[in-house]
Design a protein around this motif. Sequence first.
Motif, short mmCIF file in Angstrom:
data_model
loop_
_atom_site.label_atom_id
_atom_site.label_comp_id
_atom_site.label_asym_id
_atom_site.label_seq_id
_atom_site.Cartn_x
_atom_site.Cartn_y
_atom_site.Cartn_z
N TYR A 57 1.11 -1.44 -0.28
CA TYR A 57 -0.33 -0.10 -0.08
C TYR A 57 0.49 1.13 -0.23
O TYR A 57 0.39 2.48 -0.60
CB TYR A 57 -1.33 0.26 1.03
N ALA A 58 2.08 1.49 0.43
CA ALA A 58 3.30 2.41 0.98
C ALA A 58 3.20 2.98 -0.87
O ALA A 58 3.45 3.63 -1.59
CB ALA A 58 3.85 2.29 1.65
N LEU A 59 4.18 1.73 -1.70
CA LEU A 59 4.03 1.46 -2.77
C LEU A 59 2.86 1.84 -3.55
O LEU A 59 3.93 3.31 -4.86
CB LEU A 59 4.79 -0.06 -2.88
N PHE A 60 2.21 1.92 -3.03
CA PHE A 60 0.94 2.01 -4.33
C PHE A 60 1.11 3.37 -5.17
O PHE A 60 0.68 4.09 -5.74
CB PHE A 60 -0.32 1.73 -3.39
N HIS A 61 1.27 4.13 -4.06
CA HIS A 61 1.01 5.81 -4.16
C HIS A 61 2.35 6.38 -4.52
O HIS A 61 2.32 7.25 -5.03
CB HIS A 61 0.38 6.48 -2.67
N LEU A 62 3.79 5.97 -4.59
CA LEU A 62 4.81 6.12 -4.70
C LEU A 62 4.83 5.82 -5.86
O LEU A 62 6.41 6.15 -5.99
CB LEU A 62 5.59 5.66 -3.59
N VAL A 63 4.20 5.26 -6.89
CA VAL A 63 4.47 5.01 -8.10
C VAL A 63 3.54 5.48 -9.16
O VAL A 63 3.36 5.42 -10.45
CB VAL A 63 4.89 3.44 -8.61
N THR A 64 2.74 6.08 -8.26
CA THR A 64 1.20 6.64 -8.93
C THR A 64 1.50 8.09 -8.60
O THR A 64 1.31 9.01 -9.72
CB THR A 64 0.65 5.89 -8.98
N VAL A 65 1.20 8.06 -7.64
CA VAL A 65 -0.07 9.73 -7.46
C VAL A 65 1.44 10.42 -7.00
O VAL A 65 1.96 11.96 -8.04
CB VAL A 65 -0.68 9.31 -6.28
N PHE A 66 2.33 10.11 -6.27
CA PHE A 66 3.79 11.25 -5.91
C PHE A 66 4.84 11.24 -7.12
O PHE A 66 4.86 12.45 -6.67
CB PHE A 66 3.97 9.76 -4.45
N PRO A 67 4.77 9.99 -7.80
CA PRO A 67 5.97 10.43 -8.85
C PRO A 67 5.33 12.15 -10.14
O PRO A 67 6.06 12.90 -10.47
CB PRO A 67 6.74 8.81 -9.78
N LEU A 68 3.63 11.92 -10.16
CA LEU A 68 3.14 12.54 -10.63
C LEU A 68 3.64 14.20 -10.14
O LEU A 68 3.88 15.04 -10.99
CB LEU A 68 1.94 12.00 -11.06
N SER A 69 3.54 13.83 -8.83
CA SER A 69 3.41 15.27 -8.41
C SER A 69 4.73 15.67 -8.13
O SER A 69 4.93 16.84 -8.59
CB SER A 69 2.53 14.87 -6.77
N TRP A 70 5.73 15.02 -8.34
CA TRP A 70 7.32 15.50 -8.50
C TRP A 70 7.67 15.86 -9.48
O TRP A 70 8.72 17.06 -9.89
CB TRP A 70 8.08 14.48 -7.48
N ILE A 71 6.98 15.36 -10.40
CA ILE A 71 7.44 15.38 -11.83
C ILE A 71 6.41 17.23 -12.30
O ILE A 71 7.21 17.60 -12.52
CB ILE A 71 6.90 14.59 -12.90
N THR A 72 5.70 17.13 -11.70
CA THR A 72 5.05 18.29 -12.08
C THR A 72 5.37 19.93 -11.20
O THR A 72 6.24 20.29 -11.56
CB THR A 72 3.29 18.20 -11.39
N LEU A 73 6.28 18.94 -10.40
CA LEU A 73 7.34 20.39 -9.36
C LEU A 73 8.67 21.02 -9.56
O LEU A 73 8.79 21.64 -10.22
CB LEU A 73 6.47 19.83 -8.45
N TYR A 74 9.10 19.86 -10.11
CA TYR A 74 10.29 19.76 -9.95
C TYR A 74 11.28 18.40 -11.58
O TYR A 74 12.92 19.45 -11.59
CB TYR A 74 11.07 18.89 -8.93
N SER A 75 10.40 18.79 -12.56
CA SER A 75 11.35 18.08 -14.29
C SER A 75 9.96 18.90 -14.76
O SER A 75 9.02 19.17 -14.48
CB SER A 75 11.13 16.66 -13.63
N PRO A 76 10.76 19.50 -16.12
CA PRO A 76 10.88 19.57 -17.37
C PRO A 76 9.87 19.04 -18.05
O PRO A 76 9.59 19.02 -19.39
CB PRO A 76 11.77 19.87 -17.73
N ARG A 77 9.89 17.78 -17.66
CA ARG A 77 8.80 16.57 -18.25
C ARG A 77 7.96 17.10 -18.40
O ARG A 77 6.77 17.59 -17.88
CB ARG A 77 9.18 15.37 -17.72
N ASN A 78 7.14 16.57 -20.27
CA ASN A 78 6.16 16.82 -20.92
C ASN A 78 5.17 15.38 -20.20
O ASN A 78 5.44 14.71 -20.10
CB ASN A 78 5.94 16.11 -22.12
N LEU A 79 3.82 16.16 -19.20
CA LEU A 79 2.81 15.88 -18.45
C LEU A 79 2.22 14.40 -19.32
O LEU A 79 1.85 13.37 -18.49
CB LEU A 79 2.39 16.48 -17.58
N SER A 80 2.02 14.44 -20.46
CA SER A 80 1.31 13.64 -20.90
C SER A 80 2.25 12.56 -21.25
O SER A 80 1.59 11.11 -21.04
CB SER A 80 0.47 14.30 -22.19
N ASP A 81 3.51 12.89 -21.66
CA ASP A 81 4.55 11.50 -22.05
C ASP A 81 4.39 10.34 -20.55
O ASP A 81 4.60 9.44 -20.77
CB ASP A 81 5.46 12.10 -22.46
N PHE A 82 4.34 11.47 -19.62
CA PHE A 82 5.04 10.76 -18.31
C PHE A 82 3.25 10.01 -18.09
O PHE A 82 3.86 8.59 -17.39
CB PHE A 82 5.12 11.62 -17.48
#
Length: 448
Positions: free
Chosen positions: A276-301
């Motif tokens: 259950y901890a890993l569940f959100h650490l590969v779904t919701v959290f990475p998306l938030s981290w990429i949104t805030l701290y990475s220039p990656r295209n969000l749709s591609d991610f």
Amino acid sequence: MPSISHHGEHNAEFPLRSNTGSTKNTKSDHTTIAPGEIAIGVVIGRASEYFDFFVYAIASVLVFPMVFFPFVPRLEGTLYAFTIFSFAFLARPFGTIIFMSIQHHLGREAKLTMALVLLGFSTAGIAFLPTFSHLGVTAIVLLSVLRVGQGIALGGAWDGLPSLLALNAPQNKRGWYAMLGQLGAPFGFMIAGSIFAFLISNTTAEDFLEWGWRFPFYVAFAINVVALFARLRLVSTNEYARLLDERELEPTKVTELVSSQGRNVLIGALAALASYALFHLVTVFPLSWITLYSPRNLSDFLYIQVGGAALMAVSVVLSGLIADRFGRRNTLGTLALMIAVLSGFVPTLLDGGEQGQNIFILLGFVLLGLSYGQAAGAVTANFAAKYRYTGAALTSDLAWLVGAGFAPLVALGLSSHFGLAYVSLYLLSGAACSMAALSLNRALEIRD
């Protein structure tokens, strides 16, 4: 797939046993239920719930910080959104308790109908919700109320199908049947992630924040309607009621459950903590981290995550085969250890550019599928028969609350203020709790 009947061969169908262990052979004039029908009901029901879950989760990252919390910086807005995100997990156990009482007085069909109507109303309500610019703080309050409504409804939507499927599965295929309900998670994410990725790619930023984000919530409402009829078609049959009655899958008082089976509830909730901890650490959290701290295209991610969810679906299926070969607890213990190893590489991979991030997402989803596929009810066999229905529901609620409810909030808060290494420690603690709970469960089983 052969149907459940009262006179088939033992190796050709689910063994239906009474409380004394004898096989039922009495004839009945009502429609029989095939094992495949139960499996389909489980998958449809869970996929619809997970779709709702992920639509809200993704919106908490991509939409809510801007439309409900525009008065604070993006990081703080996301943390506020994740705080409201956790409300459903806090409300879920209360929903289970409330709707267990409704089932006791009004029956299973009324309970399930009311729960899914509440879920649909809460989800559709978010789709029509005015933003902060229109209602101010009232919009945030309404969002919170609707999120609590989702949590109560999800607690009330427990129908006993996973427990029924597990109890009636052949002894050597219990891992296989246990994983079927867990397929709802990757399917739900694939649909939700794909819809959001499509909308981001095909609308302007202004249109997406104005109306585009609302579309997935409309879809969620429509899927809930389909899921409601699919599950009611099964739940309303006399055969389904007979099977539940034979297995004593009926609500019990929570106070009685806790006093008699509190140890099993606690161990069951902690045993799956790594998953259950890993569940959100590969779904919701990475998306938030990429949104805030990475220039990656969000749709591609998002499409990378959708690909990871497809791998997760395959891994969930494999988990059934592995668990039937080596045992469910051994499988969960081994995967908890592997998740602990993965936790040490979180900073390196997420800070490793697109390649490192992709490796973390894809590998994380594979490990998640292998572990989460067996996470539900790993130790619910410990419950006495009369407590299993309520015990399985509350164990799941507590596992979600402790392991996943605050994971995006904690992970983003820690990584933003102290660095990604603290996310590693957070995930490691979940893996350690799982291994300790599984070891304790084995020791207690041997002693008893």
